[in-house]
Scaffold this motif. Structure first.
Motif, short mmCIF file in Angstrom:
data_model
loop_
_atom_site.label_atom_id
_atom_site.label_comp_id
_atom_site.label_asym_id
_atom_site.label_seq_id
_atom_site.Cartn_x
_atom_site.Cartn_y
_atom_site.Cartn_z
N SER A 94 54.00 54.90 15.00
CA SER A 94 53.41 54.17 15.04
C SER A 94 53.44 52.94 15.02
O SER A 94 54.58 52.23 13.63
CB SER A 94 52.41 53.90 13.64
N ARG A 113 47.60 46.61 26.05
CA ARG A 113 46.49 45.79 24.91
C ARG A 113 44.95 45.08 25.61
O ARG A 113 44.10 45.34 24.28
CB ARG A 113 47.78 44.63 24.78
N ARG A 116 43.35 48.03 25.26
CA ARG A 116 43.21 48.76 23.41
C ARG A 116 43.55 49.57 23.90
O ARG A 116 43.46 51.05 22.18
CB ARG A 116 41.73 48.21 22.84
N ARG A 117 44.56 50.33 24.46
CA ARG A 117 45.24 51.28 24.28
C ARG A 117 46.22 51.38 23.28
O ARG A 117 46.64 52.20 22.61
CB ARG A 117 45.56 51.39 25.25
N LEU A 118 47.32 50.28 23.35
CA LEU A 118 48.05 50.08 22.13
C LEU A 118 47.41 48.45 21.12
O LEU A 118 46.99 47.30 22.06
CB LEU A 118 49.02 48.61 23.04
N THR A 119 47.07 49.06 20.75
CA THR A 119 46.71 48.22 19.17
C THR A 119 47.83 47.24 18.06
O THR A 119 46.99 46.38 17.41
CB THR A 119 45.90 49.69 18.49
N VAL A 120 48.98 47.46 18.46
CA VAL A 120 49.96 46.74 17.85
C VAL A 120 50.63 45.47 18.51
O VAL A 120 50.17 45.81 20.20
CB VAL A 120 51.16 47.71 17.15
N ASP A 141 50.69 39.08 22.89
CA ASP A 141 50.74 38.49 22.12
C ASP A 141 50.93 36.99 21.65
O ASP A 141 51.07 35.57 21.31
CB ASP A 141 50.78 39.32 20.67
N GLU A 348 47.06 39.37 12.43
CA GLU A 348 46.25 39.15 11.92
C GLU A 348 46.46 37.71 12.46
O GLU A 348 45.03 37.19 12.81
CB GLU A 348 44.90 39.04 11.03
#
Length: 352
Positions: A94, A113, A116-120, A141, A348
């Motif tokens: 994680s 990303r 949505r397979r990678l959530t960070v 990001d 966020e």
């Protein structure tokens, strides 16, 4: 996530990892080529090296052909299908944030990303002074640039959250403290003590028109060329036949060698350019590689960090200028770690 293609991507990754660990962060480093299936990784590395060595002009054609957004989208889709699972396994656990220093790794991470397979959060550290479209993946990001020039290029290509972080250069690269240290560095490498020395660099593979560059410098009579041939032993043997040139193979102590010299002549705009400027040694671009070498040369010149000599007849004047003036100052402290920690602490807060 870096890639063992040349030394620039791994060099930036190693320095960023060092700074992050010093800040108390646990860091795992991976080679993107190891996530590719079968022999893909070896093939990518081999083709890239062979193309730059045997037919460098074709590399310029490849970089131009892969410059569209459609190609970027296709590339990321293929990588996701072929290497997505292996990438997720490599990331494992994680993590708080994933950092890329290689464009194809950024393409795959951005696609993961989006899926949505990678959530960070994923951040890309742009290691070049010019930004090829493959560096910019929609799902990434944040993009960390060396200078406002590549930052502006990244934004024009649609990069999200582009920040100027500065170069990631190790602390061993610093200006020499005095003339005694300058002389000691020369003696350590068996270099001439008196005349100006021009360090000729061409990456870890010794690629490009290094022979002609070194001989052109010698012909000016302004400096003795010291050519670093890296792993290219053939090149070192060829240059060693010219008594006007000092030819070196692989060098482990580049910080000291840069401090031993009075200017650096380079052809790709890679990490050595940033290391030299951080060391207070002026940089000149000459006989640059097609493709990324030329775009990096233009960006370095626009930033005021290195003159680009486009014609052999202009070399003498450029060397004289570099020897007479101090090196331009670049950002002293890389802010990438602060930015990465900020992304990790408040994912966020990143704009969608």
């Amino acid at each position: 996530m870096s890639a063992s293609i040349g030394a620039g991507h791994d060099g930036a990754a190693a320095e960023l990892a060092r700074q992050l660990r010093a800040a108390g962060v646990t860091v795992e480093c991976h080679d993107f080529l190891d996530t590719l299936p079968g022999a893909w990784g070896r093939l990518v590395r081999g083709v890239y090296r062979a193309e730059l060595t045997v037919a460098p002009r074709t590399w310029g054609w490849v970089t131009n052909a892969t410059g569209g957004r459609t190609m970027s989208a296709h590339t990321s889709a293929v990588l996701s299908h072929a290497a997505g699972e292996r990438m997720m396994e490599a990331i494992g656990g994680s993590p708080t944030v994933v950092l890329s220093t290689y464009p194809l790794a950024s393409q795959l991470l951005g696609r993961l990303r989006q899926e949505r397979r990678l959530t960070v959060p994923v951040a890309t550290f742009l290691t070049d002074m010019s930004v090829h479209p493959l560096w910019i993946a929609p799902g990434v990001d944040a993009h960390l640039a060396l200078h406002p020039v590549p930052a502006a290029q990244a934004r024009s290509l649609g990069a999200r959250n582009t920040l100027v972080a500065g170069p990631a250069v190790g602390p061993a690269f610093r200006p020499r403290r005095n003339d005694g240290e300058h002389l000691a560095a020369r003696l350590a490498f068996g270099l001439p003590e008196c005349p100006p020395l021009a360090l000729v660099v061409a990456g870890s593979w010794g690629i490009g028109s290094v022979d002609r560059s070194a001989r052109d410098i010698a012909d000016t009579g302004l400096a003795v060329p010291v050519a670093v041939c890296g792993h290219n032993e053939r090149l070192r043997r060829r240059l060693s036949r010219d008594e006007r040139i000092v030819a070196l193979g692989w060098v482990d102590d580049m910080p000291n060698l840069i401090r031993a010299c009075d200017l650096v002549v380079q052809n790709a705009g890679g990490l050595t350019s940033l290391e030299s400027l951080t060391s207070g040694v002026p940089v000149v671009t000459y006989r640059c590689l097609p493709g990324h070498g030329e775009t990096n040369a233009a960006a370095l010149e626009k930033a005021g960090w290195a003159d680009w000599v486009r014609r052999p007849r202009d070399l003498r004047a450029a060397l004289a200028k570099a020897l007479a003036a101090p090196a331009p100052s670049i950002i002293d402290r890389c802010r990438a770690v602060d930015m990465i920690l900020g992304i990790a602490a408040r994912p966020e807060a990143l704009p969608a």
